[in-house]
Each structure stands twice: as C-alpha cells, then as structure tokens.
Scaffold this active site. Structure first.
Site, PDB file in Angstrom:
ATOM      1  N   GLU A 163       0.846  -1.191   0.000  1.00 13.15           N
ATOM      2  CA  GLU A 163       0.000   0.000   0.000  1.00 13.15           C
ATOM      3  C   GLU A 163       0.882   1.242   0.000  1.00 13.15           C
ATOM      4  O   GLU A 163       1.784   1.369   0.822  1.00 13.15           O
ATOM      5  CB  GLU A 163      -0.911  -0.003   1.223  1.00 13.15           C
ATOM      6  CG  GLU A 163      -1.892   1.162   1.232  1.00 13.15           C
ATOM      7  CD  GLU A 163      -2.908   1.076   2.353  1.00 13.15           C
ATOM      8  OE1 GLU A 163      -3.496   2.118   2.692  1.00 13.15           O
ATOM      9  OE2 GLU A 163      -3.109  -0.031   2.889  1.00 13.15           O
ATOM     10  N   ARG A 164       0.632   2.134  -0.951  1.00 11.84           N
ATOM     11  CA  ARG A 164       1.429   3.345  -1.138  1.00 11.84           C
ATOM     12  C   ARG A 164       2.895   2.998  -1.390  1.00 11.84           C
ATOM     13  O   ARG A 164       3.801   3.720  -1.006  1.00 11.84           O
ATOM     14  CB  ARG A 164       1.309   4.303   0.050  1.00 11.84           C
ATOM     15  CG  ARG A 164      -0.126   4.606   0.457  1.00 11.84           C
ATOM     16  CD  ARG A 164      -0.978   5.088  -0.696  1.00 11.84           C
ATOM     17  NE  ARG A 164      -2.348   5.364  -0.278  1.00 11.84           N
ATOM     18  CZ  ARG A 164      -3.349   5.649  -1.130  1.00 11.84           C
ATOM     19  NH1 ARG A 164      -3.141   5.676  -2.438  1.00 11.84           N
ATOM     20  NH2 ARG A 164      -4.558   5.921  -0.674  1.00 11.84           N
ATOM     21  N   ASN A 206      -2.997  -1.579   8.000  1.00  7.94           N
ATOM     22  CA  ASN A 206      -4.311  -2.136   7.661  1.00  7.94           C
ATOM     23  C   ASN A 206      -4.157  -3.661   7.676  1.00  7.94           C
ATOM     24  O   ASN A 206      -4.126  -4.317   6.646  1.00  7.94           O
ATOM     25  CB  ASN A 206      -4.779  -1.636   6.295  1.00  7.94           C
ATOM     26  CG  ASN A 206      -5.089  -0.154   6.322  1.00  7.94           C
ATOM     27  OD1 ASN A 206      -5.657   0.366   7.273  1.00  7.94           O
ATOM     28  ND2 ASN A 206      -4.713   0.562   5.266  1.00  7.94           N
ATOM     29  N   LYS A 283      -3.409   0.219  14.179  1.00  6.07           N
ATOM     30  CA  LYS A 283      -4.297   1.223  13.594  1.00  6.07           C
ATOM     31  C   LYS A 283      -5.711   0.798  13.969  1.00  6.07           C
ATOM     32  O   LYS A 283      -6.170  -0.265  13.564  1.00  6.07           O
ATOM     33  CB  LYS A 283      -4.136   1.279  12.072  1.00  6.07           C
ATOM     34  CG  LYS A 283      -5.094   2.235  11.379  1.00  6.07           C
ATOM     35  CD  LYS A 283      -4.855   2.247   9.857  1.00  6.07           C
ATOM     36  CE  LYS A 283      -5.807   3.194   9.146  1.00  6.07           C
ATOM     37  NZ  LYS A 283      -5.577   3.233   7.679  1.00  6.07           N
ATOM     38  N   GLU A 287     -10.417   4.806   9.304  1.00 11.50           N
ATOM     39  CA  GLU A 287     -10.634   4.381   7.924  1.00 11.50           C
ATOM     40  C   GLU A 287     -11.196   2.952   7.851  1.00 11.50           C
ATOM     41  O   GLU A 287     -10.769   2.125   7.046  1.00 11.50           O
ATOM     42  CB  GLU A 287      -9.335   4.495   7.125  1.00 11.50           C
ATOM     43  CG  GLU A 287      -8.824   5.923   7.043  1.00 11.50           C
ATOM     44  CD  GLU A 287      -7.577   6.074   6.226  1.00 11.50           C
ATOM     45  OE1 GLU A 287      -7.452   7.096   5.527  1.00 11.50           O
ATOM     46  OE2 GLU A 287      -6.709   5.185   6.274  1.00 11.50           O
ATOM     47  N   ARG A 332     -11.596  17.707  10.102  1.00  6.76           N
ATOM     48  CA  ARG A 332     -10.796  16.486  10.217  1.00  6.76           C
ATOM     49  C   ARG A 332      -9.469  16.763  10.930  1.00  6.76           C
ATOM     50  O   ARG A 332      -8.961  15.912  11.669  1.00  6.76           O
ATOM     51  CB  ARG A 332     -10.531  15.900   8.828  1.00  6.76           C
ATOM     52  CG  ARG A 332      -9.559  14.725   8.848  1.00  6.76           C
ATOM     53  CD  ARG A 332      -9.395  14.097   7.489  1.00  6.76           C
ATOM     54  NE  ARG A 332      -8.208  13.261   7.423  1.00  6.76           N
ATOM     55  CZ  ARG A 332      -7.809  12.605   6.355  1.00  6.76           C
ATOM     56  NH1 ARG A 332      -8.522  12.664   5.244  1.00  6.76           N
ATOM     57  NH2 ARG A 332      -6.712  11.875   6.361  1.00  6.76           N
ATOM     58  N   LYS A 356       1.238  11.315  13.285  1.00  8.50           N
ATOM     59  CA  LYS A 356       1.796  11.808  12.022  1.00  8.50           C
ATOM     60  C   LYS A 356       2.319  13.234  12.193  1.00  8.50           C
ATOM     61  O   LYS A 356       1.894  13.968  13.079  1.00  8.50           O
ATOM     62  CB  LYS A 356       0.737  11.771  10.919  1.00  8.50           C
ATOM     63  CG  LYS A 356       0.358  10.361  10.481  1.00  8.50           C
ATOM     64  CD  LYS A 356      -0.548  10.381   9.256  1.00  8.50           C
ATOM     65  CE  LYS A 356      -0.879   8.960   8.805  1.00  8.50           C
ATOM     66  NZ  LYS A 356      -1.654   8.919   7.544  1.00  8.50           N
ATOM     67  N   ASP A 361      -2.660  14.227   6.528  1.00  4.62           N
ATOM     68  CA  ASP A 361      -2.190  12.941   6.002  1.00  4.62           C
ATOM     69  C   ASP A 361      -0.979  13.109   5.098  1.00  4.62           C
ATOM     70  O   ASP A 361      -1.110  13.016   3.875  1.00  4.62           O
ATOM     71  CB  ASP A 361      -3.323  12.248   5.239  1.00  4.62           C
ATOM     72  CG  ASP A 361      -2.973  10.816   4.846  1.00  4.62           C
ATOM     73  OD1 ASP A 361      -2.024  10.265   5.404  1.00  4.62           O
ATOM     74  OD2 ASP A 361      -3.662  10.258   3.977  1.00  4.62           O
ATOM     75  N   GLU A 383       5.494   9.963  13.388  1.00  6.15           N
ATOM     76  CA  GLU A 383       5.383   9.126  12.188  1.00  6.15           C
ATOM     77  C   GLU A 383       5.577  10.003  10.961  1.00  6.15           C
ATOM     78  O   GLU A 383       4.858  10.986  10.759  1.00  6.15           O
ATOM     79  CB  GLU A 383       4.016   8.433  12.134  1.00  6.15           C
ATOM     80  CG  GLU A 383       3.828   7.539  10.912  1.00  6.15           C
ATOM     81  CD  GLU A 383       2.468   6.840  10.882  1.00  6.15           C
ATOM     82  OE1 GLU A 383       2.052   6.426   9.782  1.00  6.15           O
ATOM     83  OE2 GLU A 383       1.824   6.721  11.946  1.00  6.15           O
ATOM     84  N   GLU A 389       3.702   9.239  -1.195  1.00  5.62           N
ATOM     85  CA  GLU A 389       2.304   9.070  -1.589  1.00  5.62           C
ATOM     86  C   GLU A 389       1.717  10.336  -2.207  1.00  5.62           C
ATOM     87  O   GLU A 389       0.945  10.272  -3.161  1.00  5.62           O
ATOM     88  CB  GLU A 389       1.497   8.649  -0.364  1.00  5.62           C
ATOM     89  CG  GLU A 389       0.007   8.526  -0.574  1.00  5.62           C
ATOM     90  CD  GLU A 389      -0.725   8.204   0.709  1.00  5.62           C
ATOM     91  OE1 GLU A 389      -1.968   8.191   0.677  1.00  5.62           O
ATOM     92  OE2 GLU A 389      -0.068   7.957   1.740  1.00  5.62           O
TER      93      GLU A 389
END
Length: 698
Positions: A163-164, A206, A283, A287, A332, A356, A361, A383, A389
């Site tokens: 992912e990414r 994830n 996580k 999401e 957000r 993060k 994001d 992070e 990305e």
C-alpha cells in the site's frame, strides 16, 4: 602441445574477463558502495566473539579503503581496553566511540561501545567518515542516538502488494518464507544498520488477522533471525478484531477477560517463536479498521490491553493517533487531538502514541500536529512518510530531508520557547524514557530498492535524523551524495542543490501557500481540486480548499473550525492572524479573498500563479543541472534520473495547468500578465483517469 593449448585458453579467458564490460550500476548498493578495487585492505582486529562483531569487521573489510592505522573492534568493557579508561556514561546501549588509541602498545583506530551492536554502528560511522572526507588519522567521534526506537513501518500486504508502495512488490516473499531466506533480507538489514534503524514493522497497519497465525508467526521469526545480528527487532501490526476472526470469540472488547486472555496467549505464542519480538503497531477506529471505540471503550483501553499482553516480555505497543470519522462533522484536522488529548496520562508505561507529522495525512507541507506538546504524560512517537504518496510517487525528485527537519524543529511552545517537536519525540522535554520515531518505508523489490536513486536519499535522511534530529537536512544530503556518487565536487554540489530545492518545487506545483489534499481520489496521483462527489466529505479536495468566488482556504480560526485553539496560546495567537501566519501555511488556517495583499505586494491570486510557475521552473532548472553532470555520473543512474526528471517536468506542468484552469473556473479572474494559459480546458483535465496507478488496491 596440450600445455600450450591450455596456456592459450587461460590467456583467452583472462583477455575476455579483462575486456568484459563492467556491470551496470543499478543502484543496488545504495550508499554502501564497496571500497575501490585495488586499494589496500585495512588491517582489522576483533577482540571478542559474536556474530555482530564479525559482521562489523566484514563491513570494514568490504567498504573501508586503506586505513592509516589498524582498526580494532571491541566492547568497551573488554579488559584489553581497561587502560584507556573510556568514558561511556553517555553512550547508552547503542552509542559508539571511534578514535585513535594505543592498544597493546600499537597505535590503532578503536571502534567501541557498550554492546556489540554499538560497535557495529561505530564501524558504519567510520566508513561514513572516510567516504565524506574525514581524516581518519585524527578521527574522534562519540555519538549516541537521541531517540530510542527508530522504526520503519512497512505497509506490505500478505499478497505481496505494498500500500502506497512505488518500488515494486513487497520485499518479503511470504510464499517461500520461512524456508527460504532471500539474501536481499540480509542486504536490507545491513542498509538499515548502517543508519542505526533498530526496528521493522513487517506488515501493513491495515492488518490482516492471518499475520497473527502460526504460519505467519514462523515467517516473521525467520525474518527476525536474519535481522537480529544487525541489531534490528521485528514488530507486527495487529488487527484489533483478531480475537473474533482467529479466536472465534464473540467480541474484541478490550475489557472482556476472555479477550485479554486471548491476547496474552497470542503474545506468549509469538515470544516463544521470537524471543526478542518488539511488540505491536495498531491502527484502530480509523478508515474502517476495528478498534476499542466499537465497544464504547477508549483508545487507552485498547492500547493498555495489548500492552499488558506484551509487558512481561519487555514488549511495547505503538498506538496510532491517525483517526477521523465520517460521523464527526468537525474539521478532520481536529479529530485526533479531540480523541487523544483527554487520554493523556491514561496509557500504560509501555505504550507510545504514534502521531503523524501533520493533522491531515502526509501532505507535501502541513503545520506540525497539535498533539505534539499537548500530552506531556504520554510518550509521543513521530510518524513520517518516506514513500512519497502525495509527492509524485517514485518518479518525482523530492528530497524529504527538509520536510523532516521542518517538523522536528517546529516549536510547540509547550514549555516555553525551544519546546521543539524533536524534544517531545526524544523524550527530553517531559523526561520520558520511552521514545520513538517511525518512517513509512519506501522499500520494494526493485533492484534500486526505492524506485529511483534519489528516493534512496529519503530512506537515508530518515535514518540519520532518527539517530540525531539536530542534524541539518542539507548536511545529510551532502553526506548521502558523497557516499552515493563519489567525491567529485561539481557532482556533489549539483546533487545537493537539486535535492534542497526539490521538495519546495513539489509544494509549489501541487499546493502552494498552505493548500493541501488536492490530489486525485484514491490513488492520490495527479491534480483533482474539483472532486466533490465522494461518500465522505473529508475525502473530497473541495473540503480542504473551500474555494468560491469570494476567496480560498480553510478557516481554522475562531470564525471557522477554531483548530488554532488546539495549539499552545503563543502559537495559536500567531496562526489566528493571517498577517502573522507564515505564508507557506496561510490557506491552511485562513479563507482569504483572492485580492488579499501578500508580503510581495502581489494579490493572493497573483502569488498563487507565481508559485505554480516557480514549481515548474524549478524542475526545468533541475533538468538543466542534471544535464551538466552527464558523463560524470554513471550512465545507468544518470539516464534513469534524466528520464524521471522529464516525467516530473511534464507532470508539474499538468499540475499547474489543471489547477489554474480550476481556480479560474471558480474565481472568474484572468491570469496575471505574462502567465501562460493552461494547455487544455478544464473538462480535459477532469476527464483524465488512472485506474491502475501504483500503490493503491485495484
């Protein structure tokens, strides 16, 4: 006659070998280039025995050119060094000393530390010093990491996708593990040890429950066996609902005794296979991922339940604060603070809250996350994203050292001036013993590991700044360039100049003046500021820029979402006023009219156009600079970089033109005099489609 034929044959073989072309430089060696063939091998002496010390000696024999003195590797407590009375109080378990010393009556270069892995780090420091021009005859280095846990997070899936990820398939061949340990695993561990990285999370946040089953624990154990001599621990991302999916329980409620017992048993099982297992990354309630809030429990409840399971083994839990919910109508950017700030002091001692760098994001630029400095009783783990990305994937040259440095040096003002994010993260601001920093890895199965030569620099910069957050990103860029391209001053100066302007160029042509999250949906490739029809409001770019006829930008002052109130009062006061907000973050915090007067004297609209144009021009300048070192860089890496710069220039113009076409459709303003019109109309840009973009599930 036979002897003569044999002689001729041997000569022909030798001639063939001599005339054979050199192997192409495909970037596999990273910054760990071997010593030039033909140079005198260094005299290496190892005092003591361990696999790690043997590896350290091997690195010096491979990469160190002739040394003015013999090199001695030994732990600081070895009796052979007692006469030196070494000062090791500040070294910790990983710090090293590299200096000249007389050992057994013989002048030597000593590499030492309290542990074998400290000696290994010192050996790499000696190699780095030589390749960056340090006089080894006068070397005197003492260094210890400022941050305890320095981890790469792999977003690698069990099916081999990443992912990414923009450097090919996952490095881990789950299908052949644990039986076959690919030699690349060792090379990967070696590269990380050279930077002082001491932990790897091997699977995606994830997470799939299967990663906690016996077969996959065995695969993780095989990787742990490879990594261990290099001073690296293995960690696993844990799926919170695994007790239901694997244990067939009716609930994953963290306060349920059966759930707690299941996790304790699972932790015990993992530690039987991996005695030095590091712990879990989680996580949760983000999401669509399951988490404790599904059971009306807090993030602290969830983290502490897992922390209790690994605590008897010395393990830790890294609990991510990347949370936002479609059911929450608030900004957000505020949601992580809203959920986690009230939990300060409620997490177990072996829990780090992983935050993060910014509140949205991994954007090309974000203000520092307001949680830094807001949870003094909780160790905060920074992070960062190494994989790009939102910064052009693998093909755009974007050196992230300045981004990392920007957030590390950001002043939270939590305990007065100088309360930097770096001091929060290294634990010094609030006296935390547990400290950590994580980077989302950009490593894949590509031969050059990261998709391009310059992407390797981001991996390198993360590791070096994780060890010492006070380093300058420019100094790190220079030492990477010297180790990667050699010591031709013209090449090094060109490379460093390109690197130091590259990230700002991406900001300019994708989201200037604090604009953010304007990328195409899902894959995050290319411009999409017009997107407004996604199911969740905060997935739509229009949510973030709020452009209309009157102006552009997200009002996060008290007249809007009041996100500025989450910062310490001195910071909030600056950000609440557009005249004192840094212009690089202006539209992140303010919705301003298109004719707002900027410090340059231009209007906001004119300034935006100027930034878009500057971004494209900077890429063109990088192309010209790279052209100037043709012939001084090996043709393989030169050509790939040149081709990628062509792609970047084309896509920078695409970003510029598509964005300006959209903004003009909203504000109805003409372009400033001299600015080129977009190549196509807005409908053309909206029609572009990329269903197979890399790094995104298909």
């Amino acid at each position: 006659m036979k002897k003569r034929l044999l002689t001729i044959g041997v000569c022909m073989i030798a001639l063939g070998a001599a005339s054979a072309p050199a192997l192409a430089n495909d970037g596999y060696d990273l910054w760990l280039t071997p010593a030039v063939a033909g140079t005198a091998a260094p005299d290496i002496r190892v005092i003591g025995q361990s696999e790690t010390l043997t590896l350290a000696a091997g690195e010096l024999r491979r990469d160190l050119a002739a040394s003015p003195l013999p090199v001695v590797l030994a732990r600081a407590d070895d009796p052979a060094l007692a006469a030196l009375r070494l000062s090791t109080a500040t070294l910790g378990e990983e710090g090293y000393i590299v200096r000249t010393a007389t050992i057994d009556g013989r002048p030597s270069l000593l590499v030492t530390g309290k542990t074998d892995r400290a000696v290994l780090y010192g050996a790499f420091a000696l190699i780095r010093a030589q390749k960056t021009g340090v006089d080894l005859a006068a070397i005197n280095l003492t260094s210890a990491p400022k941050i305890g846990l320095r981890v790469l997070n792999h977003w690698d899936n069990l099916d081999g996708s990443v992912e990414r990820g923009y450097a090919g398939q996952s490095l881990w061949d789950w299908w052949t593990l644990p039986d076959f340990k690919d030699p690349r695993y060792t090379d990967y561990a070696r590269a990380n040890a050279a930077l002082g990285i001491n932990g790897i999370v091997i699977n995606n946040v994830n997470a799939k429950p299967e990663s906690l089953t016996a077969p996959y624990i065995a695969k993780a154990a095989a990787l742990a066996d490879v990594f261990r001599p290099w001073g690296i621990k293995v960690y696993l991302s844990a799926r919170f609902s695994a007790p239901i999916e694997l244990g067939h329980l009716k609930t994953a409620d963290p306060l349920d005794p059966e759930v707690q017992a299941w996790w304790k048993a699972k932790a015990d099982e993992i530690y039987r296979a991996i005695p030095d297992f590091g712990g879990f990354l989680v996580k949760a309630n983000s999401e669509g991922q399951p988490g404790p809030r599904d059971y009306h429990r807090s993030h602290a409840d969830g983290a502490n339940m897992l922390a209790a399971a690994v605590a008897p083994h010395g393990g830790i839990v890294m609990w991510r604060a990347f949370v936002y919910a479609e059911t929450d109508p608030d900004d957000r950017a505020k949601q992580a603070y809203t959920e986690f700030h009230p939990l300060d002091g409620k997490f177990a001692d072996n829990v780090l809250v992983q935050v993060k760098n910014g509140a949205i994001d991994f954007q090309p630029r974000e203000p520092f996350h307001p949680l830094f400095g807001a949870m003094p009783k909780t160790p905060m783990m920074l992070e960062l994203q190494i994989t790009k990305e939102y910064l052009g994937f693998a093909t755009h040259l974007a050196y992230l050292g300045p981004l990392f440095e920007e957030v590390l040096k950001a002043d939270t003002r939590a305990k007065g001036t100088g309360s930097t994010v770096a001091k929060v993260v290294d634990g010094s601001l609030y006296g935390h013993k547990l400290s950590g920093i994580a980077g989302v890895a950009n490593v894949g199965r590509d031969r050059d590991w990261s998709g391009s030569t310059f992407n390797q620099a981001n991996w390198y910069a993360f590791g070096r700044l994780a060890w010492d957050p006070t380093l300058s990103s420019e100094a790190v860029a220079r030492e990477w360039a010297q180790q990667t391209f050699g010591n031709d001053p013209r090449v090094i100066d060109t490379v460093v100049r390109m690197m130091m302007q590259s990230r700002e160029a991406v900001v300019d042509y994708t989201g200037p003046l604090g604009l953010a999250h304007l990328m195409g949906t899902g894959h995050h490739y290319g411009p999409g500021p017009w997107i407004s029809d996604l199911a969740r409001p905060e997935w739509n770019p229009v949510y973030y820029h709020k452009a209309d006829k009157a102006g552009v930008g997200f009002d996060r002052t008290k007249t809007g979402s009041n996100a500025v109130a989450q910062y310490e009062p001195p910071v909030a006061k600056l950000l609440a006023d557009p005249r004192t907000t840094p212009e690089s973050e202006l539209l992140w915090f303010h919705h301003l009219p298109w004719d707002w007067k900027m410090k340059s004297g231009r209007t906001l609209w004119e300034e935006m156009v100027a930034h878009y144009d500057r971004g494209v021009a900077t890429v063109a300048q990088m192309q010209a600079e790279w052209q100037g070192v043709k012939g001084s860089v090996d043709p393989e890496r030169w050509q790939k970089t040149a081709t990628y710069l062509e792609i970047q220039h084309r896509e920078a113009k695409w970003w510029r033109d598509a964005s300006l076409a959209y903004w003009m459709s909203v504000n109805g303003l003409p372009l400033p005099a001299g600015a080129a019109a977009p190549e196509h109309d807005l409908a053309w840009y909206k029609a572009q489609d990329f269903p197979m973009a890399p790094g995104h599930p298909h």
